[in-house]
Design an enzyme around this catalytic site. Structure first.
Site, mmCIF file in Angstrom:
data_model
loop_
_atom_site.group_PDB
_atom_site.id
_atom_site.type_symbol
_atom_site.label_atom_id
_atom_site.label_comp_id
_atom_site.label_asym_id
_atom_site.label_seq_id
_atom_site.Cartn_x
_atom_site.Cartn_y
_atom_site.Cartn_z
ATOM 1 N N GLU A 47 0.570 -1.177 -0.029
ATOM 2 C CA GLU A 47 0.022 -0.060 0.148
ATOM 3 C C GLU A 47 0.704 1.461 0.042
ATOM 4 O O GLU A 47 0.639 2.314 -0.621
ATOM 5 C CB GLU A 47 -0.853 -0.006 1.112
ATOM 6 C CG GLU A 47 -2.103 -1.125 1.129
ATOM 7 C CD GLU A 47 -2.745 -0.903 -0.225
ATOM 8 O OE1 GLU A 47 -3.102 0.201 -0.714
ATOM 9 O OE2 GLU A 47 -3.660 -1.835 -0.487
ATOM 10 N N CYS A 203 -12.473 0.056 -16.341
ATOM 11 C CA CYS A 203 -13.083 1.523 -16.124
ATOM 12 C C CYS A 203 -12.123 2.355 -16.174
ATOM 13 O O CYS A 203 -12.027 3.111 -15.063
ATOM 14 C CB CYS A 203 -14.291 1.186 -15.128
ATOM 15 S SG CYS A 203 -15.262 2.802 -14.958
ATOM 16 N N CYS A 210 -15.722 -0.842 -21.819
ATOM 17 C CA CYS A 210 -17.161 -0.738 -21.424
ATOM 18 C C CYS A 210 -17.630 -2.159 -22.122
ATOM 19 O O CYS A 210 -18.425 -2.877 -21.105
ATOM 20 C CB CYS A 210 -18.217 0.103 -21.989
ATOM 21 S SG CYS A 210 -17.946 1.751 -21.037
ATOM 22 N N CYS A 213 -17.195 -4.934 -19.438
ATOM 23 C CA CYS A 213 -17.516 -4.490 -18.022
ATOM 24 C C CYS A 213 -18.649 -5.222 -17.627
ATOM 25 O O CYS A 213 -19.728 -5.415 -18.174
ATOM 26 C CB CYS A 213 -18.028 -3.077 -17.825
ATOM 27 S SG CYS A 213 -18.332 -2.603 -16.191
ATOM 28 N N CYS A 219 -24.966 0.411 -15.390
ATOM 29 C CA CYS A 219 -24.110 1.733 -14.973
ATOM 30 C C CYS A 219 -24.809 2.836 -15.665
ATOM 31 O O CYS A 219 -25.349 3.238 -16.720
ATOM 32 C CB CYS A 219 -22.750 1.601 -16.128
ATOM 33 S SG CYS A 219 -21.511 3.089 -15.947
#
Length: 300
Positions: A47, A203, A210, A213, A219
């Site tokens: 992280e 995305c 798309c 997706c 969406c």
DNA sequence: TAAACGTGGAC
DNA sequence: TGTCCAAGTTT
């Protein structure tokens, strides 16, 4: 006191969850910090490294880092200079310092174990809201709203019908994200990482795929015909000629040297004297560089 | 709140 | 080639 922001409704939350969770199960990248055997420390290191830095560049440094310092205590026992050198060219090297400081605090205050609570995590150096929530969620399986740039973009599109989220996190955005979070902690954690993965792989900012997706038919942005972002223009960051570039170059010279570096060598690395002097001083001030002689510098 | 803070790949 | 920007935090 502000009025409660309007939260757009999502009619089939379980369906949305299922679509994202299934997609993630099928398409998730096999990243080392996601493995079942990945330690909380491995997650924490990832992280820190992933803050503003692409996965591909983090991968090799993360692997070496974990081999060298398998625990917070191992890193805490090293010098900050070793940490800065191992950080290599990931960028924003103060993150290496903060990771080292966080490891030191973990040893001093948490018995050498990465803390579990959001409150303990965010109190550590270099850990803000995103990283605290991410570690609590990914390393410890807790239920937290994790708002990174990918999650924000996906939610903006799917649930709010906007191409991009606001410049900074708003109350409305956080409330919307909270309303979408699955109830079960394990599902919430997978939802978070799934949304991040979806934002990273499908995305994307510039050219969303798309057609690949899993939530295209749910969406709001796609349904609206993918209208362009209508908010205030984002400020383009310049880099050439800045103190950041100067600092980066100066630090690189020392980082890549075997031992102490003469001031004359640093002077040769940056032509503008006053800027170079200012940056050298700020690097020392930050603890990224140490003056080890009348005219020589080294990693701390 | 806005600006500072690195680096290198993609388009 | 220059712009954009990638799992943010700090001040």
């Amino acid at each position: 006191m502000r009025a409660t922001p309007e939260i757009p409704a999502v009619d089939d939350l379980p369906g949305l969850h299922g679509a994202v969770l299934s997609w993630f199960d099928e398409h998730a990248r096999d990243l080392p910090w996601r493995g079942v055997d990945a330690s909380p420390w491995s997650v924490m290191v990832s992280e820190f490294m992933l803050q503003q830095t692409p996965v591909a560049r983090v991968l090799p440094v993360h692997a070496t880092w974990l081999e060298t310092w398998p625990t917070p205590a191992a890193l805490a026992a090293a010098s900050t200079g070793d940490a800065v050198r191992a950080w290599g060219r990931l960028g924003y090297p103060r993150r290496a310092l903060r990771l080292h400081a966080a490891a030191t605090a973990i040893v001093a205050e948490h018995g050498g174990e990465v803390p579990r609570s959001y409150e303990d995590l965010i109190a550590l150096p270099g850990i803000g809201d995103y990283t605290a929530a991410a570690i609590a969620s990914f390393a410890h399986g807790q239920r937290h709203v994790v708002l990174d740039t990918n999650v924000r973009r996906v939610i903006a599109r799917v649930a709010a019908g906007q191409e991009l989220p606001p410049r900074s996190v708003t109350a409305a955005e956080r409330a919307l994200a909270a309303s979408l979070l699955p109830d079960a902690p394990a599902d919430a954690a997978t939802w978070n990482v799934g949304l991040m993965e979806l934002g990273a792989l499908v995305c994307s900012v510039a050219s969303p795929a798309c057609e690949r997706c899993p939530v295209l038919d749910r969406c709001a942005w796609a349904a609206a015909g993918r209208p362009a972002y209508d908010g205030p223009a984002r400020v383009a960051q310049t880099y050439a000629g800045t103190d950041r570039q100067c600092r980066g170059r100066l630090l690189a010279v020392v980082r890549d040297a075997e031992g102490p570096v003469a001031l004359s060598t640093l002077e040769a690395a940056w032509a503008i004297a006053d800027q170079r002097d200012r940056c050298l001083a700020s690097l020392v001030e930050d603890g990224l560089l140490a003056r080890v002689g009348p005219a020589s510098y080294a990693l701390p």
